[in-house]
Design a protein around this motif. Structure first.
Motif, PDB file in Angstrom:
ATOM      1  N   HIS A  17       0.835  -1.204   0.000  1.00 43.34           N
ATOM      2  CA  HIS A  17       0.000   0.000   0.000  1.00 43.34           C
ATOM      3  C   HIS A  17       0.870   1.255   0.000  1.00 43.34           C
ATOM      4  CE1 HIS A  17      -3.784   2.216   0.856  1.00 43.34           C
ATOM      5  NE2 HIS A  17      -2.944   3.072   1.410  1.00 43.34           N
ATOM      6  N   GLU A  18       1.909   1.259   0.836  1.00 43.59           N
ATOM      7  CA  GLU A  18       2.812   2.413   0.876  1.00 43.59           C
ATOM      8  C   GLU A  18       3.522   2.588  -0.456  1.00 43.59           C
ATOM      9  OE1 GLU A  18       2.758   4.527   3.155  1.00 43.59           O
ATOM     10  OE2 GLU A  18       1.914   3.487   4.890  1.00 43.59           O
ATOM     11  N   ASP A  21       1.223   4.190  -2.969  1.00 43.11           N
ATOM     12  CA  ASP A  21       1.053   5.606  -2.647  1.00 43.11           C
ATOM     13  C   ASP A  21       2.266   6.417  -3.107  1.00 43.11           C
ATOM     14  OD1 ASP A  21      -1.237   6.825  -1.650  1.00 43.11           O
ATOM     15  OD2 ASP A  21      -0.279   7.337   0.247  1.00 43.11           O
ATOM     16  N   SER A  25       2.059   9.353  -5.885  1.00 42.29           N
ATOM     17  CA  SER A  25       2.474  10.717  -5.508  1.00 42.29           C
ATOM     18  C   SER A  25       3.618  11.210  -6.373  1.00 42.29           C
ATOM     19  CB  SER A  25       2.892  10.738  -4.026  1.00 42.29           C
ATOM     20  OG  SER A  25       1.817  10.369  -3.191  1.00 42.29           O
ATOM     21  N   ALA A  70      -7.309   3.547   1.027  1.00 39.14           N
ATOM     22  CA  ALA A  70      -7.261   3.895  -0.393  1.00 39.14           C
ATOM     23  C   ALA A  70      -8.520   4.645  -0.814  1.00 39.14           C
ATOM     24  CB  ALA A  70      -7.084   2.636  -1.235  1.00 39.14           C
ATOM     25  N   CYS A  73      -8.482   8.326   0.642  1.00 39.77           N
ATOM     26  CA  CYS A  73      -7.483   9.271   0.123  1.00 39.77           C
ATOM     27  C   CYS A  73      -7.981   9.970  -1.138  1.00 39.77           C
ATOM     28  CB  CYS A  73      -6.159   8.561  -0.140  1.00 39.77           C
ATOM     29  SG  CYS A  73      -6.102   7.581  -1.661  1.00 39.77           S
TER      30      CYS A  73
END
Length: 440
Positions: A17-18, A21, A25, A70, A73
């Motif tokens: 998940h990180e 992200d 980003s 998720a 966000c």
């Protein structure tokens, strides 16, 4: 080309998940945003960005948290039919995951992966993310990797493993780690390892985090992974950003089936508040990174500058006792301003590598003029070297000592793992250790 991430167990789901992200980003500031996102995301019928991911765990808590994070966000989300969980975990027992949960749920997991693969116009490969300490990530992870190899025999499979703290998270973590690595060595094209101890030290000593959480550790790992998996220019890409990150990574580093263990380090790493007040030069970054490689230092602080490549035969040892870290192959990834002026000759030195492979074949270089994750200049080194020899040897030794006294063996035998299975796994990894020791 697209990468499908297969997220296995608590740790695998959290780190993945990180990573997603970080990828999202970082892609926002790139001119190649579409190509960058395409690797890990697709658009659904509503125009939403959906991760090319399959989430698997035998307990629902972490998957529910990932789905919720998720969705909240608002940047990207997971697919509605991309996850599978049960109400009962694997009890930190590799055998329970591999012999019970894996076979029991094989059909549904294979179907989830098949759907994600079929959404890809072109599949770059499968990135299986898992830990080696517990039961689901390690046991179910090894079983799922075996299924993926059977179904996709010609596709690249890269396993990313989170190595447990040496002080111990689970009493039987060394058993689980031995069984996992021995099985994956027969299945995976390459095994990329991150050690929790190293990521923890980076959080403490470089990022100045006072109360370190698992989330902090996972973000460090995701940052390093993202720096590798974002698009870059390779030696033969002729100005076009690379299309197959997994294939090119494996081709560059895992040139021999006996050597599949990859480690990595990234510089610089510092608190976000310090970046604006810091300046970096390519000579300085590359000088530090090269010394980190040869002295097997995992971060900039504490580099042993006394270690030097051996002048003749034999290994070089510094006054502090650190020995030279021989490499089979290295991949250097540079991102940021003035990247084409960076002089990388220090990594092409034949003294860094084993004698039976030329440095031209052993060293690969990727570049991108686009900065990564707020750093004006950054460098990442992925290495197939002796860097993981010590933690691997330590883990096998501890597991063998437990096995010699037959501690907890009955907990594995009741799920179908025999003493012969343990012995086969020990034999396999002792051969790996021997092979890496003989690199010279």
């Amino acid at each position: 080309m697209s990468v499908v991430t297969v997220q296995l167990g608590q740790c695998g789901n959290q780190v993945a998940h990180e990573l997603l992200d970080v990828v999202w980003s970082d892609a926002q500031k790139k001119p190649s945003r579409a190509a960058s996102c395409e690797r890990f995301f697709h658009h659904n019928t509503h125009g939403e960005l959906v991760a090319r991911a399959v989430l698997i765990d035998m307990e629902p808590k972490v998957i529910n948290q990932s789905l919720s994070r998720a969705a909240k966000c608002g940047r990207w989300r997971y697919g509605e039919d991309s996850h599978f969980s049960q109400k009962q975990g694997s009890g930190n027992n590799w055998a329970n995951g591999y012999c019970v949960h894996g076979p029991r749920h094989r059909d549904v997991v294979e179907e989830l992966v098949r759907r994600e693969v079929e959404r890809c116009d072109r599949l770059a490969g499968l990135l299986a993310m898992m830990s080696v300490a517990g039961g689901t990530g390690s046991g179910v992870g090894a079983y799922v990797t075996q299924c993926l190899r059977d179904i996709y025999p010609t596709s690249f499979i890269l396993n990313h493993l989170t190595w447990p703290y040496r002080t111990g998270e689970v009493i039987v973590q060394n058993y689980n780690s031995v069984l996992t690595l021995a099985h994956l060595y027969q299945l995976s094209d390459a095994i990329l390892v991150h050690e929790n101890d190293t990521a923890h030290r980076i959080c403490s000593q470089l990022l100045n985090i006072k109360h370190i959480s698992f989330s902090d550790v996972n973000k460090v790992i995701a940052h390093q992974l993202g720096s590798v998996l974002q698009p870059a220019l390779t030696a033969d890409s002729h100005g076009v950003y690379s299309r197959n990150p997994l294939g090119e990574l494996v081709s560059a580093l895992a040139c021999h089936p006996e050597y599949k263990l990859l480690s990595m380090c990234t510089i610089p790493q510092m608190p976000s508040s310090s970046i604006a007040y810091s300046t970096f030069s390519w000579p300085g970054l590359l000088k530090h990174l090269r010394q980190m490689l040869i002295s097997n230092s995992k971060m900039e602080e504490g580099i042993d500058w006394q270690v030097r490549p051996p002048a003749g035969s034999g290994r070089s040892t510094s006054l502090t006792g650190s020995s030279f870290n021989t490499s089979l192959a290295n991949l250097l990834i540079l991102r940021g301003k003035d990247v084409y002026s960076a002089e990388t000759g220090g990594f092409e030195d034949p003294a860094l590598y084993t004698s039976w492979l030329s440095s031209k074949e052993a060293f690969s270089l990727w570049k991108s003029p686009v900065s990564f994750n707020k750093y004006e200049k950054s460098a990442t080194l992925v290495s197939n070297s002796q860097a993981l020899l010590s933690p691997l040897n330590d883990m096998v030794g501890k597991a063998w000592n437990m096995f010699a006294s037959r501690a907890y063996i009955h907990q594995y035998m009741k799920y179908g793992i025999s003493e012969e299975d343990f012995l086969d796994s020990f034999t396999s990894l002792e051969q790996v250790i021997s092979s890496y020791r003989q690199l010279c």
